[in-house]
Enzyme design. Structure first.
Site, short mmCIF file in Angstrom:
data_model
loop_
_atom_site.label_atom_id
_atom_site.label_comp_id
_atom_site.label_asym_id
_atom_site.label_seq_id
_atom_site.Cartn_x
_atom_site.Cartn_y
_atom_site.Cartn_z
N GLU A 200 7.01 32.13 -17.80
CA GLU A 200 6.16 31.18 -17.05
C GLU A 200 7.11 30.32 -16.23
OE1 GLU A 200 4.13 28.31 -19.54
OE2 GLU A 200 2.69 27.75 -17.97
N ASP A 278 -6.09 29.49 -19.63
CA ASP A 278 -4.99 28.70 -20.22
C ASP A 278 -5.48 27.37 -20.80
OD1 ASP A 278 -2.38 28.42 -21.06
OD2 ASP A 278 -1.52 28.07 -19.09
#
Ligand code: HPA
Ligand code: ZN
Length: 335
Positions: A200, A278
């Site tokens: 990420e 998320d």
């Protein structure tokens, strides 16, 4: 509504990357603060929302852990989970795999059982009343030590039947997956499946580590895998899915604009990419808004959207019989 919007809204899908603490909407946060007599730094929902202005992962995590502080009782975890399930089901999410961060609660003196029982009660009810299937995945906080993760794993054992797997989240930079090699090995021995956030903000090297040292079945995010052709080939060959979160990537500046989002490239390279929310309460959208954002910015075709929805079931931890059932429902959307 355009025909693409209609298609996205109605297509059956699974969500594989959602942190239950990240579904805490400001309205519920205020309600729980009042219920538990907790003083907040913010005077109103509007003021709190204004603070949701992030410049990287850490600036988000600071606010996210602070928000989770209002969660105290089993009823709080139940209400949180129930609100998410209702929302997800309204977006035609038929199956969801939910992360939770027990250490952010046990460190405040909340019992592990309080957290799991509250979440589980809502998941069981969701199955019966909303017809939404689900799995629960515990995440270790990677900014803490492996020893702390071991302690958490031990607490998990009595709840083994309610938790399908373990994952790894929180601050990525400076906390390589190798730090958790032993605890993941132990979790596997206990029968848990494994996933991990990687690539990420961290480099492709961290994605190699989760593959080779943590032996994961799925990678959460994985964006930076694209910087390493050999890694892409490995992920494609081993059929390791990526749970991608477009609006999160935009809000946390993993991408500067949605037009630069790599999800279309991932599909073109044959990666099993999926679309997920998320932390929807913080990033401005649930799963359908994530689909819409990439569909619009990257001119995704219905075939692309179908592929992403199919990938979400293929990449899930459901039995092959259940999978066939979902794929049957999906068939009439095949473009
Ligand atoms: N990355 C790492 N940790 C997290 C995230 C994320 O996107 N969301 C909640 N915890
Ligand atoms: Zn995440």
């Amino acid at each position: 509504m355009t025909s693409t919007e209609k298609f996205i809204t109605s297509i059956p899908k699974a969500e594989l990357h959602v942190h239950i603490e990240g579904t805490l909407e400001p309205e519920l946060l205020f309600k729980l603060a009042e219920r538990n007599q907790i003083m907040l730094k913010y005077q109103s929902v509007e003021e709190l929302r204004k603070a949701y202005n992030f410049h990287n992962l850490q600036s988000f995590l600071d606010i996210y852990y602070e928000g989770a502080g209002v969660l105290q009782t089993e009823a709080d975890f139940y209400d949180l989970t129930w609100a998410y399930l209702e929302k997800a089901r309204s977006q035609n999410v038929l199956h969801t795999e939910i992360f939770f961060d027990p250490q952010s609660h046990t460190s405040r003196g909340i019992n592990f059982g309080t957290v799991v029982n509250g979440i589980k009660k809502a998941l069981d009810e969701g199955r019966q009343k909303l017809d939404i299937s689900s799995n629960l995945i515990l995440c270790f906080l990677r900014h803490l030590s492996e020893e702390e993760a071991f302690k958490t794993l031990k607490q998990t054992i009595p709840y083994k039947d309610s938790i399908i797997g373990v994952g790894l989240d929180s601050s990525e930079k400076g906390h390589p997956p190798s730090k958790f090699k032993n605890v993941f090995e132990e979790a596997k021995k206990e029968g848990f499946l494994t996933v991990a956030h990687a690539g990420e903000e961290g480099p492709a090297e961290y994605v190699w580590e989760v593959l080779n040292l943590l032996d994961v079945s799925r990678i959460d995010h994985g964006n930076n895998s694209l910087t390493d052709e050999k890694l892409v080939t490995e992920l494609v060959t081993r059929k390791i899915p990526l749970t991608v979160c477009p609006l999160s990537n935009l809000k946390l500046k993993v991408v500067t604009q949605m037009k630069d989002h790599p999800i279309k490239k991932m599909l073109e390279k044959g990666l099993i990419a999926t679309v997920n929310s998320d932390d929807p309460a913080y990033f401005g959208g649930y799963v359908n808004e994530n689909f819409l954002a990439v569909a619009q910015s990257l001119q995704l075709t219905k075939k692309d959207i179908y592929q992403l929805a199919k990938n979400s079931f293929d990449a899930s931890f459901i039995s092959s019989a259940e999978k066939q059932n979902f794929l049957y429902k999906l068939r009439k959307f095949e473009a």
